[in-house]
Scaffold this motif. Structure first.
Motif: not given
Length: 101
Positions: A46-56
């Motif tokens: 995963t990328t940090n941007k993908d992880l951020m979106l999944k958490l958001r």
């Protein structure tokens, strides 16, 4: 007070292969502690941007900040016990990215 909260989150992900954490307290910004979580993308897909979106977009919604190849989490606004929810969600997403690879 913040040490316990930030350590709860750090401990929840430290056992995942390829994931590491670092705690820092910047000398500015009201000395707000940061937990920096980074991972080896060859082990955790995963990328940090993908992880951020999944958490958001998850339940509950959790906001984190991108930082280079990882994310930063602050705990100063969390109510008692909320750090356990954040720890569980971040761990779930990182483990899912690892299993999905």
């Amino acid at each position: 007070m913040w040490e316990s909260k930030i350590n709860t989150i750090a401990t929840s992900v430290n056992g995942i292969e390829g994931v590491s954490t670092e705690i820092s307290v910047p000398p500015i910004a009201n000395h707000t502690p940061l937990l920096f979580i980074k991972w080896d993308e060859s082990k955790v897909k995963t990328t940090n941007k993908d992880l951020m979106l999944k958490l958001r977009n998850g339940d509950p919604s959790i906001e984190v900040m991108a930082n280079g190849s990882g994310i930063n989490i602050t705990v100063f606004m969390l109510k008692e016990g909320e750090e356990k929810i954040v720890a569980k969600r971040v761990r779930e997403e990182l483990l899912f990215a690892k299993v999905s690879s």
